[in-house]
Design an enzyme around this catalytic site. Structure first.
Site, PDB file in Angstrom:
ATOM      1  N   TRP A  31     -20.970  14.597  12.333  1.00 24.06           N
ATOM      2  CA  TRP A  31     -20.351  15.157  11.308  1.00 24.06           C
ATOM      3  C   TRP A  31     -19.997  15.104   9.833  1.00 24.06           C
ATOM      4  O   TRP A  31     -21.248  15.036   9.196  1.00 24.06           O
ATOM      5  CB  TRP A  31     -18.920  13.544  11.687  1.00 24.06           C
ATOM      6  CG  TRP A  31     -19.842  12.280  10.827  1.00 24.06           C
ATOM      7  CD1 TRP A  31     -20.235  11.273  11.384  1.00 24.06           C
ATOM      8  CD2 TRP A  31     -19.800  11.843   9.352  1.00 24.06           C
ATOM      9  NE1 TRP A  31     -20.829  10.227  10.967  1.00 24.06           N
ATOM     10  CE2 TRP A  31     -20.670  10.709  10.022  1.00 24.06           C
ATOM     11  CE3 TRP A  31     -19.162  12.260   8.156  1.00 24.06           C
ATOM     12  CZ2 TRP A  31     -20.950  10.168   9.201  1.00 24.06           C
ATOM     13  CZ3 TRP A  31     -19.770  11.451   7.103  1.00 24.06           C
ATOM     14  CH2 TRP A  31     -20.396  10.485   7.116  1.00 24.06           C
ATOM     15  N   GLU A  45      -5.831  -4.724  -0.833  1.00 28.50           N
ATOM     16  CA  GLU A  45      -5.975  -4.786   1.083  1.00 28.50           C
ATOM     17  C   GLU A  45      -7.263  -6.186   0.430  1.00 28.50           C
ATOM     18  O   GLU A  45      -7.130  -7.174   0.462  1.00 28.50           O
ATOM     19  CB  GLU A  45      -5.959  -4.692   2.111  1.00 28.50           C
ATOM     20  CG  GLU A  45      -4.855  -4.105   3.124  1.00 28.50           C
ATOM     21  CD  GLU A  45      -5.082  -2.553   2.091  1.00 28.50           C
ATOM     22  OE1 GLU A  45      -5.419  -1.990   1.440  1.00 28.50           O
ATOM     23  OE2 GLU A  45      -4.490  -2.136   2.945  1.00 28.50           O
ATOM     24  N   THR A  79       0.374  -1.732  -0.146  1.00 27.36           N
ATOM     25  CA  THR A  79       0.250  -0.116  -0.439  1.00 27.36           C
ATOM     26  C   THR A  79       1.177   1.544   0.063  1.00 27.36           C
ATOM     27  O   THR A  79       2.402   1.168   0.712  1.00 27.36           O
ATOM     28  CB  THR A  79      -1.127   0.346   0.906  1.00 27.36           C
ATOM     29  OG1 THR A  79      -0.118  -0.150   2.141  1.00 27.36           O
ATOM     30  CG2 THR A  79      -1.482  -1.291   1.599  1.00 27.36           C
ATOM     31  N   LYS A  81     -15.232  16.251  11.908  1.00 26.63           N
ATOM     32  CA  LYS A  81     -16.354  16.531  13.061  1.00 26.63           C
ATOM     33  C   LYS A  81     -16.548  17.825  13.465  1.00 26.63           C
ATOM     34  O   LYS A  81     -15.975  18.904  14.105  1.00 26.63           O
ATOM     35  CB  LYS A  81     -16.038  15.919  14.186  1.00 26.63           C
ATOM     36  CG  LYS A  81     -16.703  14.628  15.073  1.00 26.63           C
ATOM     37  CD  LYS A  81     -16.852  13.483  15.105  1.00 26.63           C
ATOM     38  CE  LYS A  81     -18.319  13.127  15.509  1.00 26.63           C
ATOM     39  NZ  LYS A  81     -18.046  11.968  15.876  1.00 26.63           N
TER      40      LYS A  81
HETATM   41  P1  ADP Z   1      -3.513   3.246  -1.523  1.00 27.92           P
HETATM   42  O1  ADP Z   1      -2.243   2.101  -1.692  1.00 27.92           O
HETATM   43  O2  ADP Z   1      -3.517   4.669  -2.345  1.00 27.92           O
HETATM   44  O3  ADP Z   1      -3.578   2.561   0.116  1.00 27.92           O
HETATM   45  P2  ADP Z   1      -5.823   2.114  -2.277  1.00 27.92           P
HETATM   46  O4  ADP Z   1      -6.144   1.805  -3.894  1.00 27.92           O
HETATM   47  O5  ADP Z   1      -5.558   0.256  -1.291  1.00 27.92           O
HETATM   48  O6  ADP Z   1      -4.298   2.564  -2.609  1.00 27.92           O
HETATM   49  O7  ADP Z   1      -6.881   2.413  -2.142  1.00 27.92           O
HETATM   50  C1  ADP Z   1      -8.046   2.185  -0.921  1.00 27.92           C
HETATM   51  C2  ADP Z   1      -8.482   3.235  -0.160  1.00 27.92           C
HETATM   52  O8  ADP Z   1      -9.267   3.929  -2.213  1.00 27.92           O
HETATM   53  C3  ADP Z   1     -10.006   3.256  -0.243  1.00 27.92           C
HETATM   54  O9  ADP Z   1      -9.609   2.690   1.089  1.00 27.92           O
HETATM   55  C4  ADP Z   1     -10.986   3.938  -0.839  1.00 27.92           C
HETATM   56  O10 ADP Z   1     -11.066   5.135   0.661  1.00 27.92           O
HETATM   57  C5  ADP Z   1     -11.046   4.980  -1.665  1.00 27.92           C
HETATM   58  N1  ADP Z   1     -11.162   4.528  -2.760  1.00 27.92           N
HETATM   59  C6  ADP Z   1     -11.521   2.897  -3.648  1.00 27.92           C
HETATM   60  N2  ADP Z   1     -12.547   3.436  -4.498  1.00 27.92           N
HETATM   61  C7  ADP Z   1     -13.233   4.260  -3.643  1.00 27.92           C
HETATM   62  C8  ADP Z   1     -14.578   5.172  -4.959  1.00 27.92           C
HETATM   63  N3  ADP Z   1     -14.958   4.323  -5.215  1.00 27.92           N
HETATM   64  N4  ADP Z   1     -14.959   5.860  -3.936  1.00 27.92           N
HETATM   65  C9  ADP Z   1     -14.005   6.483  -3.018  1.00 27.92           C
HETATM   66  N5  ADP Z   1     -12.919   6.094  -3.015  1.00 27.92           N
HETATM   67  C10 ADP Z   1     -12.644   4.628  -2.947  1.00 27.92           C
END
Ligand code: ADP
Length: 546
Positions: free
Chosen positions: A444, A328, A184, A439
């Site tokens: 929120w 994940e 990540t 918040k």
């Molecule tokens: P990083 O490595 O940047 O964490 P990820 O692809 O694992 O990349 O990121 C996952 C996060 O991205 C999710 O937990 C969520 O917060 C956000 N995310 C993914 N898809 C969407 C979506 N369609 N709308 C809003 N948020 C999203």
């Protein structure tokens, strides 16, 4: 029990042998770092993957070894995915946009044996060379004629393949063998590794094909703008080969005009990527007054797709599938294909639903919980942290016990850090990240909702709603925006625009114009960096009293 079904392990090699046979005429079309466009069929790809498998064994790569890649989307990167997994090693894709410090951390943490890199990334490797493991073997993904000068000893990809046998008797192995590793981007602390298994990879491909029935049409072309260096380009190298979609690989140039031209020339049917890249493509579509030929389907994920973006695509008969997932989760958790009973719904209502993050894929369980971990009703109103469970969800982080224990609840569900609602039809709506919540006076405010509504203002190209400390309300929302053109409306104007959708107390208290928003390595707005950039910015109420 007697007379039951056979048990065959679910292995990546089965996607390879099936796809390169059943869909042997399918193609991979790649924009190469060499500058030209390269084409090969899946059948040819299968032969080259066999050669690469032999070459990897020749380099001494064995079962369980990590083999890293620093590469754009292209056919050689695709070949690496399959050859590495095929011999039981682990394909560790590295995001070249990570900081040098993070890159050094993950190569050492993963103990990579070999690093395959595109010519573009030679300077990146040279800059961190002293901090990489001493026994790392480098292979540059090009032919002899294009081999660059390097300050480190490097092998040549095409030379490694030359003369190797064009078939490989891929070994059987347990389906729980690891085949892929992706870290990540680690917005806080060190990046954490998600380790994918053969089983999870095969199931993820099957799951997405079943869910996104509109996107997977045999014989059509799909373009992953989403990089192969981040969560397996949302699984497309596997699901495309399995379903017979040809792949159009864009290489390094992901700006609007380059994407438009490639999609138009190749008549790409479906394209997948994060909202930031679609902004560029939509600007080019506007400039040209048309869409790329044959473009009918777009998958948007990674961050929330703004309503205005969905509307602009749908107006040109481009079906929007808004998906949600995480590194994940392999990564797809939900998909935005609308159910048939919505076919006759008015466009506005369909767009309302496309703005949500979609419904779960088969095999992914979702629950939202309150602050004490108790499940909340799926009534479209109750809002809580989203937890997930399934065969394509991590059970811990690679070599990181500390992070692993924190991420799961007592029943073994994985905490996503997202705050969401679920409705009775199963639609997930993301409201925020727990760490981005605003918040105000104990209530929120959804930063995603604010951003979405603000982006429908014609003068705003992109924006981020962030929480700033406030003496009376704890936190108040402030909007940081990038102008679409020369016009920069004032706060009252933007508040008026928003007031249709929000109560007065939910409106931002200030509007800060910036030239650009900082992005993470995966192309999302980095609120962490933004907060740092704003430095000593204070809420207007504090400034007045100071
Ligand atoms: P990083 O490595 O940047 O964490 P990820 O692809 O694992 O990349 O990121 C996952 C996060 O991205 C999710 O937990 C969520 O917060 C956000 N995310 C993914 N898809 C969407 C979506 N369609 N709308 C809003 N948020 C999203």
């Amino acid at each position: 029990m007697d007379g039951m079904m056979m048990h065959r392990p679910l292995l990546v090699k089965d996607i390879l042998t099936y796809g390169t046979g059943a869909h042997r005429r399918g193609e991979i079309i790649s924009v190469r770092t060499e500058g030209d466009i390269h084409r090969q069929t899946y059948e040819q790809t299968g032969r080259r993957i066999a050669q690469l498998g032999h070459a990897l064994e020749g380099l001494g790569v064995t079962f369980g070894d990590r083999v890293a890649t620093l590469a754009w989307n292209g056919y050689r990167h695709f070949e690496l995915y399959y050859a590495i997994a095929g011999i039981g090693a682990i394909c560790h894709t590295i995001n070249p946009r990570l900081s040098a410090e993070q890159l050094i951390y993950i190569v050492n943490h993963a103990e990579d044996r070999v690093l395959f890199l595109d010519t573009t990334f030679v300077p990146l490797v040279e800059a961190v060379l002293d901090h990489l493991p001493k026994n790392l073997t480098f292979v540059i993904m090009t032919d002899r004629a294009h081999m660059p000068d390097t300050t480190f000893p490097a092998l040549c990809y095409e030379e490694l393949l030359e003369g190797q046998p064009e078939s490989f008797d891929w070994p059987d192995m347990p389906e729980d063998t690891a085949c892929g590793l992706c870290y990540t981007s680690g917005t806080t602390g060190n990046p954490k590794g998600a380790l994918y298994s053969h089983r999870s990879t095969v199931l993820h491909a099957l799951m997405t094909i079943v869910a996104q029935t509109v996107s997977f049409i045999e014989g059509k072309k799909v373009l992953p703008v989403v990089p192969l260096f981040h969560v397996n380009a949302w699984g497309l190298p596997f699901s495309a080969l399995m379903s017979g979609l040809s792949l159009v690989m864009p290489g390094p140039k992901l700006d609007g005009p380059s994407l438009f031209k490639l999609m138009d020339d190749e008549e790409v049917f479906s394209a997948w990527g994060v909202p930031t890249v679609w902004m560029g493509l939509q600007a080019e579509m506007k400039a040209q007054g048309r869409k790329p030929k044959g473009f009918e389907d777009v998958v948007i994920g990674g961050s929330a797709a703004p309503r205005s973006m969905i509307e602009a695509f749908e107006a040109l008969d481009i079906n929007v599938c808004h998906a949600w997932g995480m590194t994940e989760m392999s990564p797809i958790g939900t998909h935005g294909t609308l159910p048939r009973w919505m076919d006759d719904a008015p466009l506005n209502k369909r767009i309302d639903y496309k703005q949500k993050q979609g419904r779960r894929c088969f095999g992914v369980d979702l629950k939202i919980v309150d602050d004490n971990g108790n499940p909340l009703p799926e009534d479209g109103r109750a809002t809580g942290e989203l937890y997930v469970r399934g065969n394509t969800v991590v059970s811990g982080y690679f070599r990181n016990e500390g992070a692993s224990t924190k991420a799961f609840d007592k029943d073994g569900w994985f905490g996503t850090g997202d705050v969401a609602t679920l409705d009775p039809d199963g639609f997930l709506t993301l409201r925020d990240r727990t760490k981005d919540l605003i918040k105000s006076g104990g209530e929120w405010i959804s930063s995603i909702d604010l951003e979405n509504a603000a982006m429908s203002h014609p003068a705003i190209a992109s924006c981020a709603a962030i929480a700033v400390p406030h003496p009376k309300w704890d936190e108040r929302p402030v909007l940081v925006a990038v102008a679409a053109g020369a016009e920069k409306p004032d706060l009252e104007d933007v508040q008026r625009h928003l007031s249709e959708h929000f109560a007065k107390w939910q409106l931002p208290d200030d509007l800060v114009w910036v030239d650009a928003l900082p992005l993470t390595a995966t192309g999302k707005v980095s609120k962490l960096t933004l907060r740092e950039q704003l430095g000593d910015y204070q809420h207007p109420d504090l400034r007045e009293t100071a």
